[in-house]
Design an enzyme around this catalytic site. Structure first.
Site, short mmCIF file in Angstrom:
data_model
loop_
_atom_site.label_atom_id
_atom_site.label_comp_id
_atom_site.label_asym_id
_atom_site.label_seq_id
_atom_site.Cartn_x
_atom_site.Cartn_y
_atom_site.Cartn_z
N ARG A 154 0.82 -1.22 0.00
CA ARG A 154 0.00 0.00 0.00
C ARG A 154 0.85 1.27 0.00
NH1 ARG A 154 -2.38 -3.45 3.53
NH2 ARG A 154 -4.27 -4.41 2.77
N LYS A 189 3.93 11.74 -10.67
CA LYS A 189 3.03 11.00 -11.57
C LYS A 189 3.69 9.69 -11.96
CE LYS A 189 0.96 13.22 -15.05
NZ LYS A 189 0.66 14.34 -15.99
N GLU A 196 11.92 19.29 -24.31
CA GLU A 196 11.28 19.75 -23.06
C GLU A 196 12.03 20.95 -22.49
OE1 GLU A 196 8.44 18.90 -21.87
OE2 GLU A 196 8.02 17.11 -23.04
N LYS A 235 9.34 23.14 -12.93
CA LYS A 235 8.41 22.02 -12.76
C LYS A 235 8.03 21.86 -11.29
CE LYS A 235 6.54 17.76 -13.71
NZ LYS A 235 6.48 16.58 -14.55
N GLU A 245 -2.81 17.60 -10.06
CA GLU A 245 -3.31 18.03 -11.37
C GLU A 245 -4.82 18.30 -11.33
OE1 GLU A 245 -2.30 15.39 -14.63
OE2 GLU A 245 -0.71 16.76 -15.14
N ARG A 297 -0.84 22.95 -13.57
CA ARG A 297 0.14 22.12 -14.27
C ARG A 297 -0.12 22.07 -15.77
NH1 ARG A 297 1.73 17.14 -10.16
NH2 ARG A 297 2.86 16.21 -11.88
N ASN A 341 1.92 21.56 -20.67
CA ASN A 341 1.56 20.95 -21.95
C ASN A 341 1.77 21.88 -23.13
OD1 ASN A 341 0.87 18.48 -20.86
ND2 ASN A 341 -1.20 19.17 -20.36
N HIS A 389 2.34 20.56 -26.65
CA HIS A 389 2.09 19.12 -26.64
C HIS A 389 0.88 18.66 -27.44
CE1 HIS A 389 5.33 19.07 -23.78
NE2 HIS A 389 5.22 17.76 -23.59
N HIS A 422 1.60 15.47 -29.63
CA HIS A 422 0.94 14.18 -29.43
C HIS A 422 0.45 13.62 -30.76
CE1 HIS A 422 -2.58 11.68 -27.77
NE2 HIS A 422 -1.48 10.98 -27.74
N HIS A 450 10.02 12.22 -29.05
CA HIS A 450 9.10 13.05 -28.28
C HIS A 450 9.56 14.53 -28.28
CE1 HIS A 450 6.35 14.33 -25.16
NE2 HIS A 450 7.37 14.79 -24.45
N1 LIG Z 1 5.68 10.79 -14.95
C1 LIG Z 1 5.77 11.87 -15.67
O1 LIG Z 1 5.46 12.98 -15.21
C2 LIG Z 1 6.30 11.76 -17.06
C3 LIG Z 1 6.64 12.92 -17.78
C4 LIG Z 1 7.17 12.78 -19.06
C5 LIG Z 1 7.35 11.51 -19.61
N2 LIG Z 1 7.01 10.41 -18.91
C6 LIG Z 1 7.19 9.06 -19.47
O2 LIG Z 1 8.58 8.87 -19.66
C7 LIG Z 1 8.77 7.89 -20.68
C8 LIG Z 1 9.92 8.32 -21.57
O3 LIG Z 1 11.07 8.44 -20.78
P1 LIG Z 1 12.51 8.64 -21.40
O4 LIG Z 1 12.44 9.61 -22.51
O5 LIG Z 1 13.42 8.90 -20.27
O6 LIG Z 1 12.80 7.24 -22.11
P2 LIG Z 1 13.29 5.80 -21.56
O7 LIG Z 1 13.05 5.67 -20.12
O8 LIG Z 1 12.70 4.79 -22.46
O9 LIG Z 1 14.87 5.86 -21.81
C9 LIG Z 1 15.35 5.91 -23.12
C10 LIG Z 1 16.42 4.86 -23.39
O10 LIG Z 1 17.66 5.31 -22.86
C11 LIG Z 1 18.25 4.30 -22.04
N3 LIG Z 1 19.01 5.05 -21.03
C12 LIG Z 1 18.52 5.72 -19.99
N4 LIG Z 1 19.49 6.39 -19.36
C13 LIG Z 1 20.64 6.12 -20.03
C14 LIG Z 1 21.98 6.54 -19.87
N5 LIG Z 1 22.34 7.43 -18.93
N6 LIG Z 1 22.89 6.07 -20.75
C15 LIG Z 1 22.54 5.22 -21.73
N7 LIG Z 1 21.28 4.81 -21.95
C16 LIG Z 1 20.34 5.25 -21.09
C17 LIG Z 1 17.09 3.51 -21.54
O11 LIG Z 1 17.50 2.24 -21.15
C18 LIG Z 1 16.17 3.51 -22.75
O12 LIG Z 1 16.58 2.51 -23.66
C19 LIG Z 1 7.45 7.74 -21.39
O13 LIG Z 1 6.89 6.50 -21.08
C20 LIG Z 1 6.59 8.86 -20.82
O14 LIG Z 1 5.23 8.50 -20.73
C21 LIG Z 1 6.51 10.52 -17.65
#
Ligand SMILES: NC(=O)c1ccc[n+]([C@@H]2O[C@H](COP(=O)([O-])OP(=O)(O)OC[C@H]3O[C@@H](n4cnc5c(N)ncnc54)[C@H](O)[C@@H]3O)[C@@H](O)[C@H]2O)c1
Length: 358
Positions: free
Chosen positions: A113, A135, A177, A220, A230, A235, A239, A242, A246, A263
């Site tokens: 939990r 999030k 971003e 942020k 949110e 917040r 976007n 975005h 999207h 992205h």
């Molecule tokens: N929670 C939130 O507020 C929020 C906000 C924006 C995005 N997201 C989510 O984040 C995700 C995208 O995250 P991302 O862009 O970080 O992609 P990701 O987590 O898929 O990482 C990208 C790739 O880089 C590799 N990697 C990571 N760090 C590395 C490093 N230092 N050296 C070498 N390789 C490395 C990972 O293994 C992966 O293959 C999406 O699913 C999106 O929905 C969440």
């Protein structure tokens, strides 16, 4: 090292610096046990740096990409935590990008939990965005991020030296971003940093990235503190850029053999689109349009829609979203800063599409 405090109850710090990972043992020292969730690719890329930070903690490895962001992965993580005997008072460490952060974050939100989670983002997107704000979510076959929870971390350790090994396309994704934050009303310091140090940013100088990430994290963090769940709309300004982004991403995924757009690239094009839409609606002057073009192009990000994506394709996706959400919604700059604008006139949309060559 820079520290940004997120003013929630309880507060937590985003620690940003070229060796922020070294603080992990101190952060975890108040707990009986810590378990780390990461990906094999991250262990391979960061090697001894990760080993040193993790020490003798148990490590859970999850898969890569959106395909790994599932309830099945959350279950697998929780079962490994149970096997390891992790209890309510222990801590989970999410070491990776947004995929690890979202999935491990959700596991921490539901295991026993709710147990504490430390976010240690290793992608630029994670450091400026995903790891801050609590999030967490995984995907369903029906859609992205459909199952999740708000679960604030107890600390965020953003080690800017880990970004050295990030694949180029992932670094660019984060830059999209960064451009968004720079172009928010609170982003003046980021514009100045980019103007002075573009080359060092693109060369991933960990010291310049420390200032850059800290400034983005501060924006942020402040918005999250105003609207932790949110609900108030504070917040929503995150976007900016975005709506079109999207549609570009959805289109890239659907088109067989078409442009798979990162992205951050999609956000960059979305920012150019949004500012031109705002200008066509007489909300901002040409100086604002020029500033957006300058920041986006200065980071080497695209300002036009890929040639194989048509205006009709993009509108179709946006209209499908419109059905789901009840309105074609954009975050646009204006005299009072960034605001949510519903259903802009089609004449203005035409101008905006033309501005990104769609
Ligand atoms: N929670 C939130 O507020 C929020 C906000 C924006 C995005 N997201 C989510 O984040 C995700 C995208 O995250 P991302 O862009 O970080 O992609 P990701 O987590 O898929 O990482 C990208 C790739 O880089 C590799 N990697 C990571 N760090 C590395 C490093 N230092 N050296 C070498 N390789 C490395 C990972 O293994 C992966 O293959 C999406 O699913 C999106 O929905 C969440």
């Amino acid at each position: 090292v820079r520290r940004v405090t997120v003013e929630l109850a309880p507060t937590y710090d985003v620690v940003v610096g070229p060796n922020a990972l070294a603080e992990l043992s101190a952060v975890c020292s108040g707990y009986r046990r810590a378990v780390v969730v990461t990906q094999q690719g991250i262990r391979d890329a960061l090697g001894s740096r990760v080993d040193a930070a993790v020490g003798d903690a148990h490590v859970v490895t999850i898969g890569d990409g959106e395909a790994a962001k599932t309830l099945a992965t959350v279950e697998a993580i929780c079962r490994e935590l149970a096997d390891e005997g992790l209890l309510r008072g222990d801590v989970l460490v999410a070491l990776g990008g947004g995929v690890v952060g979202d999935t491990a974050g959700l596991a921490a939100a539901v295991y026993h939990r709710g147990i504490d989670v430390v976010q240690t983002p290793t992608t630029l997107l994670g450091q400026v965005d995903a790891a801050i704000g609590g999030k967490t979510a995984v995907n369903l076959p029906e859609g992205k991020n459909l199952v999740g929870a708000f679960h604030q971390p107890v600390a965020v350790l953003a080690d800017t030296a880990t970004l050295e090994t990030l694949p180029a396309v992932e670094f660019r994704s984060g830059l999209g971003e960064v451009a968004k934050y720079a172009l928010m009303p609170e982003g003046r310091a980021i514009v100045d940093l980019l103007r002075l140090h573009t080359d060092r940013v693109l060369a991933r100088d960990p010291d310049v990235l420390t200032d850059l990430v800290a400034e983005c994290a501060a924006i942020k963090g402040a918005l999250v503190a105003r609207d932790p769940q949110e609900r108030t709309g504070a917040r929503a300004t995150l976007n900016y850029g975005h709506t079109l982004a999207h549609a570009l991403e959805t289109n890239g995924l659907r088109s067989v053999g078409g442009s798979a757009i990162a992205h951050g690239e999609a956000v960059a094009i979305g920012l150019v689109f949004a500012v031109n839409l705002a200008h066509a609606m007489e909300r901002v002057g040409l100086d604002t349009v020029d500033r957006v073009h300058g920041v986006v192009a200065g980071l080497g990000l695209p300002i036009a829609v890929p040639g194989d994506m048509s205006r009709e394709d993009l509108l179709q996706v946006m209209k499908r979203d419109k059905k789901a959400k009840g309105g074609l919604t954009f975050v646009l700059p204006g005299p009072d800063g960034l605001e949510v604008v519903d259903d802009p006139p089609s004449r203005a949309l035409d101008v905006a599409f033309a501005s990104v060559e769609a």
